[in-house]
Design an enzyme around this catalytic site. Structure first.
Site, short mmCIF file in Angstrom:
data_model
loop_
_atom_site.label_atom_id
_atom_site.label_comp_id
_atom_site.label_asym_id
_atom_site.label_seq_id
_atom_site.Cartn_x
_atom_site.Cartn_y
_atom_site.Cartn_z
N TRP A 60 -47.24 -7.37 48.21
CA TRP A 60 -46.49 -6.98 47.02
C TRP A 60 -45.04 -7.29 47.36
CZ3 TRP A 60 -42.54 -3.64 45.60
CH2 TRP A 60 -42.41 -3.37 44.23
N HIS A 72 -34.12 12.77 16.32
CA HIS A 72 -32.80 12.62 16.94
C HIS A 72 -32.59 11.23 17.51
CE1 HIS A 72 -32.14 16.91 16.42
NE2 HIS A 72 -33.42 17.06 16.79
N LYS A 132 -50.84 0.01 43.72
CA LYS A 132 -51.37 1.37 43.58
C LYS A 132 -50.52 2.41 44.32
CE LYS A 132 -54.52 4.38 42.42
NZ LYS A 132 -54.37 4.87 41.04
N GLU A 140 -48.27 0.01 31.26
CA GLU A 140 -48.56 -0.60 32.57
C GLU A 140 -49.74 -1.56 32.55
OE1 GLU A 140 -49.25 2.07 35.89
OE2 GLU A 140 -50.34 3.46 34.63
N LYS A 178 -49.57 4.63 30.36
CA LYS A 178 -50.84 3.90 30.51
C LYS A 178 -50.79 2.61 29.71
CE LYS A 178 -52.07 5.36 33.25
NZ LYS A 178 -51.72 6.46 34.05
N ARG A 200 -53.24 -2.59 46.70
CA ARG A 200 -51.92 -2.30 47.26
C ARG A 200 -50.91 -3.41 47.00
NH1 ARG A 200 -52.25 1.84 50.90
NH2 ARG A 200 -50.26 1.24 51.78
N ASN A 225 -45.90 -4.14 56.24
CA ASN A 225 -45.80 -3.39 55.00
C ASN A 225 -44.60 -2.48 55.16
OD1 ASN A 225 -46.19 -1.71 52.78
ND2 ASN A 225 -47.81 -0.53 53.75
N GLY A 226 -43.59 -2.61 54.26
CA GLY A 226 -42.39 -1.79 54.38
C GLY A 226 -41.17 -2.64 54.12
N CYS A 282 -48.51 -3.54 49.77
CA CYS A 282 -49.02 -4.46 50.77
C CYS A 282 -50.17 -3.80 51.52
CB CYS A 282 -47.98 -4.90 51.79
SG CYS A 282 -46.57 -5.72 51.07
N GLU A 292 -47.56 10.24 29.40
CA GLU A 292 -48.63 9.61 30.18
C GLU A 292 -49.36 8.55 29.34
OE1 GLU A 292 -49.36 9.36 33.11
OE2 GLU A 292 -51.48 8.87 33.23
O1 M6R Z 1 -50.10 8.09 44.59
P1 M6R Z 1 -49.13 8.83 43.73
O2 M6R Z 1 -49.79 9.81 42.83
O3 M6R Z 1 -48.00 9.43 44.51
O4 M6R Z 1 -48.50 7.69 42.80
C1 M6R Z 1 -47.45 7.98 41.93
C2 M6R Z 1 -47.23 6.83 40.98
O5 M6R Z 1 -46.88 5.67 41.67
C3 M6R Z 1 -48.46 6.54 40.12
O6 M6R Z 1 -48.88 7.67 39.43
C4 M6R Z 1 -48.16 5.41 39.11
O7 M6R Z 1 -47.23 5.83 38.18
C5 M6R Z 1 -49.46 4.95 38.45
N1 M6R Z 1 -49.48 3.52 38.38
C6 M6R Z 1 -49.60 5.43 37.06
O8 M6R Z 1 -50.74 4.98 36.44
#
Ligand code: M6R
Length: 615
Positions: free
Chosen positions: A74, A512, A610, A496, A493, A27, A100-101, A2, A489
């Site tokens: 969000w 396994h 984000k 997501e 990517k 956000r 926000n929260g 948010c 990673e």
């Molecule tokens: O701001 P941060 O690095 O603490 O965020 C951690 C994760 O939320 C962030 O890396 C998330 O997994 C991304 N969307 C990955 O692309």
């Protein structure tokens, strides 16, 4: 999660608030809304959908105001509907609030407010706050109190369990915004006869050069020329005003078609920024003054515990390999969200390092706080200058990668792993690493921006491969040693931003279990750059081929792999110490081009935000 913006000044508030919301859309982007005040007239417009939906709706309700608050959501409590969008208005119509929260005791507060005659329109936890504030204003504050609005918010917040960043306005106080924070970031920007409130400096959209970072349990009364801050216990605060470095915060797309693409291509520069001033060629080591620890203190560390979430957690796994390999210090890596509830036994000479791009991820922040409560020395690697995590850690290293806006983290990851390599080198040179080995790594680190620039030249080839593979619904990403985190990673990517199911696995572990997935319909992406184990990875590739699985190899040794795989992404040959930095890039490009091929919104993937500032 948010985004909040607020404005009080002499100009038309609405376009300023919308401009700020657009910058904060990373956000959350389920719905957006705005509340404007002109004297005692309040106008609230809120709509399901992105900020531009709100903007066109606002066009139908022109309302001139010099003060207002706005929000991009969000969803946590309550579906994505117009009704659940913020701002929420108290049932007496006198107050509007953005939040926000998460209000954890919202059901109790709701019952209480209902018993006092207040009614509710939404399913959110946030609406209880605005009614509780209205109640305290009406029933629990002295009408003659000069700061009655602030006091009503303060008294209401005493009863709130959970987290909040809020901005509130009232028909009775048309020149005031009350803002408060606990667990969710909130900043106050100082302009010329105007003040702004936002969840992130980007929300000020270049309109303020100075900022006040609200701390937890602080409440601010904001007018166009002033700001008063008290704690929740009603103690007046002498706050600090900091200046904003807009160069670092620059977040324009610069001609790229998305922030993610721009950020992938910025990596030579962001890696350069991570290195700048942090290398001593003379001493063959890194120079990391931000750690705030003397060499003697650093030598006493006999264990390191890394904590983070998501991509930053993958960077921690890379750090584990690097630090154990070069500095021979045992490293543990924990999910921040698990660490705070597990109460794991931690050795007394443990250094706790958290990594967070945003510096606001709630689980990482709480892991940091828990470590501090236990008396551990803490360090943070963060990108966001002035973020809560960077302010609360004992020492740390800024990434200086520039603002990362795309929800999928790219340049932040390579910058984090570069800093972890510097840290490994620094710790190693204090222990057993020789001058000549240090020199080799120093030279390699210096060459990393150039090596990444060369890797980015592979983009057209990766785009072709992505087109070919975009039709598949499942992927395996495999890697060994330092490339196992890269496999995790790469899979993250892809899932997501393109919503394709992908799993990262240590290549040998495939036998396994995951090998059961291998079929002509489930391609594998294999990272293969470790000299020591080319032959092992080649065997893994053969095992996949024997089951008719398709393979894309990301390798610096195409000669060995070409006969056994379907497609090759041939990396430049670089020193072993920086291979993980270079090899991370093609997987980002692959995910990016697959998502584009599928028509996905790469910067705002569904369900994500984000910065994850709620648990
Ligand atoms: O701001 P941060 O690095 O603490 O965020 C951690 C994760 O939320 C962030 O890396 C998330 O997994 C991304 N969307 C990955 O692309």
């Amino acid at each position: 999660m948010c985004g909040i913006t607020g404005y009080v000044g002499c100009r038309d508030a609405s376009p300023i608030l919308i401009e700020g919301l657009k910058k904060l859309e990373y956000r959350g982007y389920d719905s957006a809304g705005i509340a404007l005040l002109n004297g005692s007239d309040m106008e609230v417009v809120k709509k399901k959908g992105r900020v531009n939906v709100l903007e066109s709706e606002l066009g139908k309700h022109p309302f001139c105001a010099r003060l207002g608050i706005s929000h991009t959501r969000w969803a946590t409590h309550g579906a994505v509907t117009d009704q659940n969008a913020h701002p929420h208005v108290s049932s007496d119509g006198n107050f509007a609030l953005v939040h926000n929260g998460i209000v954890e005791n919202y059901e109790d507060i709701k019952k209480f407010c209902q018993s006092q005659g207040y009614t509710f329109k939404s399913q959110t936890d946030s609406e209880v706050l605005v009614n509780l504030i209205a109640y305290h204003y009406e029933k629990r504050t002295d009408p003659n109190l000069p700061n009655r609005f602030l006091e009503a918010v303060r008294k209401a917040l005493v009863h709130v369990e959970g987290t909040y960043g809020i901005a509130v306005i009232s028909r009775f106080h048309p020149d005031q915004i009350v803002a408060a924070r606990k667990g969710s970031p909130l900043l106050i920007g100082i302009g010329n006869s105007e003040r702004l409130v936002a969840s992130d400096v980007l929300g000020f959209a270049g309109r303020a050069n100075n900022v006040i970072y609200l701390e937890d349990e602080q409440i601010a009364l904001v007018t166009k020329d002033n700001c008063d801050i008290v704690t929740i216990c009603n103690k007046q605060i002498d706050f600090e005003v900091k200046s904003i470095d807009w160069d670092l915060e620059n977040a324009d797309m610069c001609g790229f078609s998305s922030y993610m693409e721009k950020e992938i291509f910025e990596q030579p520069k962001s890696i350069e920024n991570a290195i700048r001033g942090r290398i001593s060629s003379d001493a063959s080591t890194a120079v990391l003054s931000g750690l705030n620890m003397t060499p003697t203190e650093l030598r006493q560390i006999d264990r390191i515990l890394f904590c983070a979430c998501g991509t930053a957690w993958h960077a921690c796994l890379v750090a584990e390999y690097l630090i154990e390999k070069y500095a021979r210090i045992p490293v543990d890596v924990e999910y921040a969200s698990e660490f705070r509830y597990r109460n794991i036994p931690v050795h007394k000479n443990t250094l706790v390092i958290v990594i967070s791009q945003s510096g606001e991820t709630i689980d990482t922040l709480e892991a940091l706080r828990e470590s501090k409560r236990k008396g551990f020395r803490t360090l943070a690697i963060t990108n966001s200058v002035g973020s809560t995590i960077s302010r609360e850690s004992d020492g740390g290293l800024y990434q200086y990668a520039g603002k990362e806006v795309g929800v999928a983290s790219t340049k932040a990851f390579t910058s984090q792993v570069t800093i972890c390599l510097l840290l490994a080198l620094y710790l190693a040179r204090m222990r057993d690493m020789s001058f000549s080995d240090g020199k080799r790594i120093v030279e390699a680190i210096k060459s990393a921006p150039e090596a990444v620039a060369k890797t980015l030249e592979l983009a057209p080839r990766i785009k072709e491969i992505a087109k070919k593979y975009a039709k598949y619904k499942d992927f395996l990403f495999l890697g060994r040693l330092c490339e196992f985190p890269l496999a995790l990673e790469g899979a993250l990517k892809l899932k997501e931003i393109s919503y394709i199911h992908a799993e990262g696995y240590p290549a040998a572990e495939m036998k396994h279990g995951p090998i059961a997935l291998v079929s002509p319909d489930c391609p594998s992406v294999i990272f293969a750059t470790s000299d020591e184990i080319y032959s092992k990875l080649l065997s893994n590739a053969q095992e996949i081929k024997a089951r008719n699985g398709k393979i894309i190899a990301i390798t610096d040794n195409p000669e060995i792999f070409s006969a056994s795989v379907d497609d090759i992404i041939a990396l430049p040959r670089v020193d072993a110490s920086i291979k993980h930095i270079v090899a991370a890039v093609p997987a980002q490009l692959f995910a990016y081009y697959v998502a584009r091929e599928l028509g996905c919104d790469v910067d705002k993937p569904r369900n994500l935000a984000k910065a994850v500032t709620v648990e």
